[in-house]
Design an enzyme around this catalytic site. Sequence first.
Site, PDB file in Angstrom:
ATOM      1  N   THR A 167       6.583  -0.113   1.327  1.00  0.00           N
ATOM      2  CA  THR A 167       6.080  -0.869   2.464  1.00  0.00           C
ATOM      3  C   THR A 167       6.726  -0.473   3.786  1.00  0.00           C
ATOM      4  OG1 THR A 167       5.707  -2.709   0.956  1.00  0.00           O
ATOM      5  CG2 THR A 167       5.655  -3.214   3.304  1.00  0.00           C
TER       6      THR A 167
ATOM      7  N   HIS B  86       1.218   3.282  -2.852  1.00  0.00           N
ATOM      8  CA  HIS B  86       0.921   3.053  -1.439  1.00  0.00           C
ATOM      9  C   HIS B  86       2.179   3.430  -0.652  1.00  0.00           C
ATOM     10  CE1 HIS B  86      -1.180   0.858   1.869  1.00  0.00           C
ATOM     11  NE2 HIS B  86       0.062   0.603   2.265  1.00  0.00           N
TER      12      HIS B  86
ATOM     13  N   ARG C 295      -5.785  -5.800 -10.000  1.00  0.00           N
ATOM     14  CA  ARG C 295      -4.561  -5.029  -9.818  1.00  0.00           C
ATOM     15  C   ARG C 295      -3.457  -5.963  -9.370  1.00  0.00           C
ATOM     16  NH1 ARG C 295      -3.729  -0.988  -4.751  1.00  0.00           N
ATOM     17  NH2 ARG C 295      -3.011  -2.911  -3.803  1.00  0.00           N
TER      18      ARG C 295
ATOM     19  N   HIS D 266       4.045   4.343   3.067  1.00  0.00           N
ATOM     20  CA  HIS D 266       4.065   4.395   4.524  1.00  0.00           C
ATOM     21  C   HIS D 266       4.862   5.611   4.983  1.00  0.00           C
ATOM     22  CE1 HIS D 266       2.082   0.673   5.966  1.00  0.00           C
ATOM     23  NE2 HIS D 266       2.206   0.364   4.689  1.00  0.00           N
TER      24      HIS D 266
ATOM     25  N   HIS E 119       3.810 -10.796   8.443  1.00  0.00           N
ATOM     26  CA  HIS E 119       4.579  -9.630   8.869  1.00  0.00           C
ATOM     27  C   HIS E 119       5.321  -9.928  10.162  1.00  0.00           C
ATOM     28  CE1 HIS E 119       2.739  -6.066   6.488  1.00  0.00           C
ATOM     29  NE2 HIS E 119       2.738  -7.163   5.774  1.00  0.00           N
TER      30      HIS E 119
END
Length: 374
Positions: A81, A108, A47, A110, A242
């Site tokens: 994100t 995905h 992916r 958040h 991060h």
Amino acid sequence: MADICSDVVIGTSSYLMEHSHGKDMTYITNTAIEVINYVKSHNIEIRFSSEDSFRSNLVDLLSIYSTVDKIGVNRVGIADTVGCANPRQVYDLIRTLRGVVSCDIETHFHNDTGCAIANAYCALEAGATHIDTSVLGIGERNGITPLGGLMARMIVADRDYVMGKYKLHKLKAIEDLVAQAVEVNIPFNNYSKQHNPLSHDHPPQLSLTLFSHWLLCLHAQGRHERYSVSFYLDQKLTFTSHAKAILNNPSTYEIINPADFGMTRYVHFASRLTGWNAIKSRAAQLNIEMTDAEYKVCTAKIKALADIRPIAVDDADSIISAFYRSIKLGKELDLLPNMTDEEKALFAKKEQEIASMPEKQALDAEAAIPEVAA
């Protein structure tokens, strides 16, 4: 036995390209092609995902997804994100992407702005084939799409489909298990705290949002048990990227300023996963100034101690302070005065392991660090 899926991830927004990995779209595209071809040559499903997709340039996104689709990627991933997307944006982007690629689409989301469930459902409506979820929505910051919440949304839309595919009666037991394991309370308004508790037949999903995590995929064709290992295109990107990006520019991973709600930002640093940028930031708060090489050596010591036993913020502060004093005095000092003999022995062993690494030897030479006792 479940298949293995390899996940290639890299930030594509201007925030992450500038403040996180420092690569441009040409580098990202060329490296993605190289990595995907390599993984496929080993007959492994793969992916490709962009990070911070909803703050990325649409033309760039569609271009790179079209490119990886043409070389045979099995799935592409869209990630909100920082949790800034709304359902309309999600539907528009997924619908557009569905017309560009023929492969599966994973998403995905958040929950920073409270839209994770709505966004996930709109993604399914627009043509997404996979949704990342976690039990109780556990994940970075406000978490991601909660499994129970998505099931609640889906069962209202198509009860027969959901009841026929998922063992909803088991969800509450899974949530209780995960809550106990990670020592959190289940919210009073949790989706499974209803007259008919919802459940699912997947194992607990603890979303770490960092490189290696379990994915629970809701696949339109029934292939819903998958294990996925994520990694970044550039090997220099680690768990600390991060924290580094947040310290450089908080907006890279925050869509909401905590100060607007009377709160302060906190970057966790008392951990074996901490990075030297976080330690440098904490040292500055303690009015301690060292070289970058010294921060890195100090970080290695904190990580080594955290491998031996849990350390609190006070412990990390003591290590930073003691390490700084040892440099200034040029002599050996105890990093933590309350360590047991067994912990000291384990720390010494861990220090020897780290010292044998060429990178650590180079740092010690650059920083001219004296020997420091545990």
